[in-house]
Design an enzyme around this catalytic site. Sequence first.
Site, short mmCIF file in Angstrom:
data_model
loop_
_atom_site.label_atom_id
_atom_site.label_comp_id
_atom_site.label_asym_id
_atom_site.label_seq_id
_atom_site.Cartn_x
_atom_site.Cartn_y
_atom_site.Cartn_z
N GLY B 312 22.97 12.88 7.23
CA GLY B 312 23.04 12.45 8.63
C GLY B 312 21.73 11.95 9.19
O GLY B 312 20.91 11.35 8.50
N SER B 313 21.52 12.24 10.46
CA SER B 313 20.45 11.62 11.23
C SER B 313 19.05 11.95 10.72
O SER B 313 18.09 11.34 11.17
CB SER B 313 20.56 12.03 12.69
OG SER B 313 21.86 11.77 13.15
N THR B 314 18.94 12.94 9.85
CA THR B 314 17.61 13.22 9.31
C THR B 314 17.05 11.98 8.63
O THR B 314 15.84 11.84 8.48
CB THR B 314 17.68 14.35 8.28
OG1 THR B 314 18.68 14.04 7.32
CG2 THR B 314 18.02 15.67 8.94
N PHE B 315 17.95 11.04 8.24
CA PHE B 315 17.49 9.84 7.55
C PHE B 315 16.89 8.80 8.50
O PHE B 315 16.24 7.87 8.06
CB PHE B 315 18.66 9.18 6.79
CG PHE B 315 18.78 9.65 5.37
CD1 PHE B 315 18.93 10.99 5.09
CD2 PHE B 315 18.72 8.75 4.31
CE1 PHE B 315 19.04 11.43 3.77
CE2 PHE B 315 18.82 9.18 3.01
CZ PHE B 315 18.99 10.52 2.74
#
Lengths: 388, 596
Positions: B312-315
């Site tokens: 998810g948004s960690t990327f």
Amino acid sequence: MTDMVYGALVEADQGEPVIPRWWRTVDRWTLAAIFGLFAIGILLGMAASVPLAQRNGLSDFYYVSRQAVFGVAALGTMCVVSMMSPLMVRRYAVLGFVAAAIAVALLPFLGTDFGKGAVRWYSLGFASVQPSEFLKPAFVVLSAWLMSASYDLSGPPGRLISFMLAVLIAALLVLQPDFGQATLLLAVWGVMYFIAGAPMLLMVVLAAGVMGAGVLAYGQSEHFARRIDGFLSADVDPRTQLGYATNAIREGGFFGVGVGEGKVKWVLPDAHTDFIIAVAAEEFGLVLCLAIMALFATIVIRSLLRLLRERDPFIRLAGAGLAVMIGMQALINIGVAVRVLPAKGMTLPFVSYGGSSVIAAGLALGMLLAFTRRRPQDDFSDILGRGK
Amino acid sequence: MIRRPLRPLARVIDARKKGQDPRLVEAEERAARLRAIRAAERQRAETRLLLLAALFLLGFGTIGVKMGALSSTVAEEPKAGAPGSIIAAQRATITDRKGRVMATNLETASLYAQPQHMADKRAAADGLAEIFPDLDAEQLYKRFTSKRKFLWIKRKLSPEQQQAVHDLGEPGLQFGPRELRLYPNGTLAAHILGGSSFGREGVHAAEIIGVAGVEREFDERLRDPAQSGEPLSLSIDLTVQAAIERVLRGGMSVMNAKGASAVLMKARTGEILSMVSLPDFDPNHRPAPATSGDPSLSPLFNRAAQGRYELGSTFKVFTAALSMEMGLASPDTLIETAGPLRWGKFKIRDFHNYGPRLSLTDVIVKSSNIGTARLAIAAGTPAQKDILNKLGFFEPVPVQLPEAGRSKPLMPAKWSDLSTMTISYGHGIAATPLHLAAAYATITNGGLKVTPTLLKDPDLPTEADRVISPATSMHVRRMLRAVVTRGTASLGDVEGYEVGGKTGTADKPKPTGGYYDDKVIATFASIFPASNPEYVLVVTLDEPVEMTGSEPRRTAGWTAVPVAAEIIRRVAPLMGMRPRPKREEMDDPTVTLARN
């Protein structure tokens, strides 16, 4: 050509007396090797059969003296047989084959197994006889006769008949069960067929067939599979027969631990027969083992080389078959102990303990000697142009 | 070949003329032919006999040589099983970075029977059945009375059991020495250690072989007698591992998650200080792998190094770093975030509507999918692939675990522009938490790529491993810190440790295709202290639901972040970090703030 002379008493040409002629023509090297083996056999018997005698509550050298008696009888038989002409040998062998084949066929009804799980013996009270030991050499001679007969223009299909005989006899042996003898018999037949001019392609196909049969047996017989597994595994369990045999050879080293000092004969139940080479290696070392092998090699290779010059196909085939039979048996027996071959009970001819085994070996060697005797070979036509 | 007739007509006529018997001619011809056959036959037999003689010579020679070779080696004693013959501890111990034992050996005994030496088979069978409830007296008696001369009864005995068997006084029951691999910490670091089992077994010794984890990876090294005195030192810190395991276990139950993992890594070196995967198992009794069901749900499954999840948004941080590195944006550049963003028939939405535009920092802080997707398209597919490749997302993690080597990240076979957009915010690519930890360490430690390792004191990354510039790295750190101070990870602010990080909440894919809307993977990738990161911590929860509010909350900010904060609160002091006084602004003296 016969000379007919009327009225004159022509003294029949007796030729030279039997024994000098025998001594002149027999292969004396092979003869010496056989006597050497016999001597070694007695020597090893003194070492290897003592535990058996003690187990059976007999005097220590009971089996040795028995073996000596049988051995001398065997040597006598051998000498007598080797004085016969090939024709005589052939006649007696064919008769013997019939007798032995009947004896083998009747084993399931009249034989005993001595508690070993395979019915291979006739008990005669004072001794036991294993008819298959006599059947083997007789079969070789009969096969040679049949095969050589097929050389003649419009001769009988001898090879086919001998093949069917081989299969039949092998089947009888498998019934006992005695896979070792059956395999040996088929192998010897194969070698004879090879010498008799088998096409190479057929030999390859046959070899493949034998392999296929082996694979089949591996799948079918647990007993067989276990032996093969034991052979293929990298290290030996030191508590198996093979493990003890291997250790005995290592223990012995080059010159052995000394007469009577060996331990393996107390452990292995077959020390006096199948694993006698282990006893030899432990007590007398590598030297004696190499000597035994050299003696066997002498017998086999000298006989084969002498047969090179033989013109009579029957003599050539029969002699080669007998030599190969004895050689293979020795190779298998020693090869098993050093784990070149998978475990298979097989006696060492003339060395292992066993009455009928020794007598049969004497008969076989006698016939071999009879076939390898020097006789006129039409050398002139050889010199004049390779038999034209 | 020309066939010669058996009756040569010319000669027969000739013979008739001369008044001789023509059959003589025929007989002569026949004899000549037979002679020729015999001669050919003999010649062939001659070569074959020679060949045979040579074969026999070879055979006897081979056996002679083999026998010579055998007799020149030393014999080994065929010993009967005697108790008391000792095997040296052969497998090396495994310790953590401070020398605390993680795996060692214990000498114990195995039990076998030699029925032919038994005094009373019935009593022996009954006695054994009493000592070992899992053995059946009848069956034992049957085995004892069969023809077998040797049979195993138990592979491992405890000292109490051994004494009890000894007290039976049965001479046919014997003990063989057995070395037992012991993991004194139980489940602690189970996935790292893996486990071991017996390999080849003899009466006097059994080989211990590693079956998973570092036991398998370093099997040769551990078995090498030359190095058996020297323990294998791992990078793991046992106290930290224990603390994280404990907190994570609690967090997992509070958040109602069905699985969880945590990775704590040194940001500069890539040393893994702790790696936890829950549920776990006891390597002393490693369970057999399940034959049915989803293997990724098995306790044996290492979620941290083996489990591939869409993170998810960690990327998004990688996209931000890429655009800054390419000079496309600075932290203050305004990015259009008006939604939804249409791409073909596909729409990209944000969690909330963030208005028409946000600065790059705020795109990260508020976690805008639209903004990130726009940046990714501006940077282009090749550039995105390039940075993900450099961060290690195209290969399995090169860590010393055999399991990790089989977990290459999953990514689309055809990398379209749409893929570029979704991957920019962490969807459509599935990687392990360990991948994520290594990538975070790389982009925040100044831009040098680290290689995750389980061994102590690895080589430090050099300038050759540079992925992004120190300046970009600093901007990323500031953004991560801002996410915690005023963004989605505000629950993660542990006072004094200056935590920075990025949350990620990804819907779980259905096995049938599509995504669940009520099952997520919640991830929090954090660094601390943010101004000069020493540690990277990645916490992942599988299907967490936080139920204290009015409605169930699943986003990482409510689930993974508080767990991570609690972990940091516990382990930072354990690692000797001093809390720092609170300051408004970070200062990073090595880099000037101005850029672009």
